[in-house]
Motif scaffolding. Structure first.
Motif, mmCIF file in Angstrom:
data_model
loop_
_atom_site.group_PDB
_atom_site.id
_atom_site.type_symbol
_atom_site.label_atom_id
_atom_site.label_comp_id
_atom_site.label_asym_id
_atom_site.label_seq_id
_atom_site.Cartn_x
_atom_site.Cartn_y
_atom_site.Cartn_z
ATOM 1 N N ALA A 47 -15.795 -48.240 31.443
ATOM 2 C CA ALA A 47 -15.350 -48.076 32.832
ATOM 3 C C ALA A 47 -16.544 -48.086 33.794
ATOM 4 O O ALA A 47 -16.507 -48.752 34.835
ATOM 5 C CB ALA A 47 -14.557 -46.784 32.990
ATOM 6 N N ILE A 48 -17.608 -47.388 33.449
ATOM 7 C CA ILE A 48 -18.805 -47.368 34.310
ATOM 8 C C ILE A 48 -19.448 -48.750 34.349
ATOM 9 O O ILE A 48 -19.862 -49.227 35.411
ATOM 10 C CB ILE A 48 -19.811 -46.305 33.816
ATOM 11 C CG1 ILE A 48 -19.228 -44.903 33.995
ATOM 12 C CG2 ILE A 48 -21.138 -46.422 34.536
ATOM 13 C CD1 ILE A 48 -18.982 -44.487 35.418
ATOM 14 N N ASP A 79 -13.428 -47.410 45.051
ATOM 15 C CA ASP A 79 -14.075 -46.945 46.282
ATOM 16 C C ASP A 79 -13.046 -46.638 47.374
ATOM 17 O O ASP A 79 -13.193 -45.677 48.128
ATOM 18 C CB ASP A 79 -15.080 -47.976 46.778
ATOM 19 C CG ASP A 79 -16.303 -48.068 45.881
ATOM 20 O OD1 ASP A 79 -16.514 -47.137 45.072
ATOM 21 O OD2 ASP A 79 -17.046 -49.056 45.984
ATOM 22 N N THR A 80 -11.992 -47.460 47.441
ATOM 23 C CA THR A 80 -10.936 -47.229 48.431
ATOM 24 C C THR A 80 -10.203 -45.919 48.144
ATOM 25 O O THR A 80 -9.981 -45.100 49.048
ATOM 26 C CB THR A 80 -9.947 -48.402 48.438
ATOM 27 O OG1 THR A 80 -10.660 -49.610 48.682
ATOM 28 C CG2 THR A 80 -8.877 -48.213 49.483
ATOM 29 N N ILE A 81 -9.842 -45.704 46.884
ATOM 30 C CA ILE A 81 -9.151 -44.466 46.502
ATOM 31 C C ILE A 81 -10.053 -43.263 46.739
ATOM 32 O O ILE A 81 -9.610 -42.215 47.226
ATOM 33 C CB ILE A 81 -8.689 -44.537 45.030
ATOM 34 C CG1 ILE A 81 -7.629 -45.631 44.866
ATOM 35 C CG2 ILE A 81 -8.161 -43.199 44.547
ATOM 36 C CD1 ILE A 81 -7.330 -45.978 43.430
ATOM 37 N N TYR A 82 -11.333 -43.404 46.410
ATOM 38 C CA TYR A 82 -12.301 -42.310 46.610
ATOM 39 C C TYR A 82 -12.401 -41.938 48.087
ATOM 40 O O TYR A 82 -12.364 -40.761 48.450
ATOM 41 C CB TYR A 82 -13.660 -42.730 46.057
ATOM 42 C CG TYR A 82 -14.771 -41.748 46.313
ATOM 43 C CD1 TYR A 82 -14.818 -40.537 45.624
ATOM 44 C CD2 TYR A 82 -15.772 -42.025 47.225
ATOM 45 C CE1 TYR A 82 -15.837 -39.632 45.844
ATOM 46 C CE2 TYR A 82 -16.789 -41.123 47.454
ATOM 47 C CZ TYR A 82 -16.819 -39.938 46.757
ATOM 48 O OH TYR A 82 -17.831 -39.036 46.979
ATOM 49 N N LYS A 132 -17.421 -34.187 46.147
ATOM 50 C CA LYS A 132 -17.789 -35.616 46.127
ATOM 51 C C LYS A 132 -18.097 -36.100 44.716
ATOM 52 O O LYS A 132 -17.641 -37.163 44.303
ATOM 53 C CB LYS A 132 -18.995 -35.847 47.042
ATOM 54 C CG LYS A 132 -18.663 -35.737 48.504
ATOM 55 C CD LYS A 132 -19.900 -35.921 49.351
ATOM 56 C CE LYS A 132 -19.564 -35.779 50.824
ATOM 57 N NZ LYS A 132 -20.752 -35.878 51.671
ATOM 58 N N ALA A 133 -18.870 -35.325 43.955
ATOM 59 C CA ALA A 133 -19.227 -35.730 42.593
ATOM 60 C C ALA A 133 -18.011 -35.684 41.663
ATOM 61 O O ALA A 133 -17.800 -36.598 40.861
ATOM 62 C CB ALA A 133 -20.335 -34.830 42.062
ATOM 63 N N ALA A 134 -17.202 -34.640 41.768
ATOM 64 C CA ALA A 134 -16.042 -34.496 40.877
ATOM 65 C C ALA A 134 -14.991 -35.566 41.157
ATOM 66 O O ALA A 134 -14.395 -36.117 40.227
ATOM 67 C CB ALA A 134 -15.441 -33.105 41.020
ATOM 68 N N LEU A 135 -14.764 -35.876 42.431
ATOM 69 C CA LEU A 135 -13.781 -36.911 42.767
ATOM 70 C C LEU A 135 -14.187 -38.271 42.212
ATOM 71 O O LEU A 135 -13.352 -39.020 41.713
ATOM 72 C CB LEU A 135 -13.640 -37.020 44.288
ATOM 73 C CG LEU A 135 -12.541 -36.207 44.934
ATOM 74 C CD1 LEU A 135 -12.545 -36.428 46.431
ATOM 75 C CD2 LEU A 135 -11.203 -36.515 44.360
ATOM 76 N N LEU A 136 -15.468 -38.588 42.305
ATOM 77 C CA LEU A 136 -15.934 -39.873 41.791
ATOM 78 C C LEU A 136 -15.712 -39.961 40.284
ATOM 79 O O LEU A 136 -15.250 -40.987 39.774
ATOM 80 C CB LEU A 136 -17.406 -40.083 42.147
ATOM 81 C CG LEU A 136 -17.934 -41.492 41.978
ATOM 82 C CD1 LEU A 136 -17.144 -42.472 42.821
ATOM 83 C CD2 LEU A 136 -19.395 -41.551 42.350
ATOM 84 N N ASP A 137 -16.018 -38.876 39.554
ATOM 85 C CA ASP A 137 -15.742 -38.857 38.111
ATOM 86 C C ASP A 137 -14.255 -39.010 37.830
ATOM 87 O O ASP A 137 -13.860 -39.742 36.925
ATOM 88 C CB ASP A 137 -16.228 -37.539 37.495
ATOM 89 C CG ASP A 137 -17.687 -37.586 37.089
ATOM 90 O OD1 ASP A 137 -18.287 -38.664 37.184
ATOM 91 O OD2 ASP A 137 -18.210 -36.542 36.670
#
Length: 197
Positions: A47-48, A79-82, A132-137
């Protein structure tokens, strides 16, 4: 929250054999947990890699070492969902809400709500960087880990003693959080939970 008590103030006594048995058990359980999540970790790596546009396959046509450009449509969607999730959380006032379960605790809930509002607004709780970090994960990998310990720092000078205390929110990388393979959502009921810091 789990509370373990062994008696009226007496310290826990562990001999060398018990300590050795605990160490062996922990090593065995951690090895078993890491082996069980091998496939999941490969999916996280894929995924990454796909998010970054780094292709696993190397093309040799039309010539050796030809550039392979991958269009990252999934990354654009991530990125849009984030951005939408971050907007949703940051536009809500207050972003964290306290509600009492019983009417007799409403005054306490109001006091705690004031404390949380102050901690989030002042940045003392590390709320926004952790979100911010948790949402991206969560969006990239499908899961996230948040850790909120009660921290206390004491600094003594010649003149005074300065204490800083309160909750502090950490967003742990999911790769550094190890639980047994059969763990449920209730983290308090698992045999162990390990955080690599």
């Amino acid at each position: 929250m789990r509370r373990v008590s062994i008696g009226a103030g007496e310290p826990l006594k562990i001999d060398l054999e018990q300590r050795s048995n605990l160490r062996e058990w922990l090593l065995y359980e951690h090895r078993k947990a890491l082996d069980a999540r091998h496939n999941v970790e490969q999916r996280w790596q894929t995924a990454i890699r796909m998010y970054q546009g780094d292709s696993a396959e190397k093309r040799w046509l039309p010539f050796e070492g030809a550039p392979h450009i991958e269009v990252t449509i999934g990354a654009t969607a991530c990125d849009t969902i984030y951005a939408q999730a971050l907007d949703l959380i940051t536009q809500a006032r207050p972003p964290l809400t306290v509600r009492s379960r019983k009417s007799e605790y409403e005054e306490h809930a109001d006091a705690i709500q004031d404390y949380i509002d102050w901690g989030v607004a002042s940045g003392k709780f590390n709320f926004m960087p952790a979100v911010k970090a948790a949402l991206l994960d969560d969006i990239q990998l499908g899961t996230m880990v948040g850790y909120i310990p009660w921290t206390q720092q004491v600094r003594k000078t010649d003149v005074q003693k300065i204490e800083t205390f309160g909750p502090y929110i950490y967003a742990l990388p999911i790769q550094d959080f190890i639980v047994p393979s059969h763990a449920t959502k209730d983290i308090q009921r698992v045999k162990f939970a390990t955080m690599r810091l």
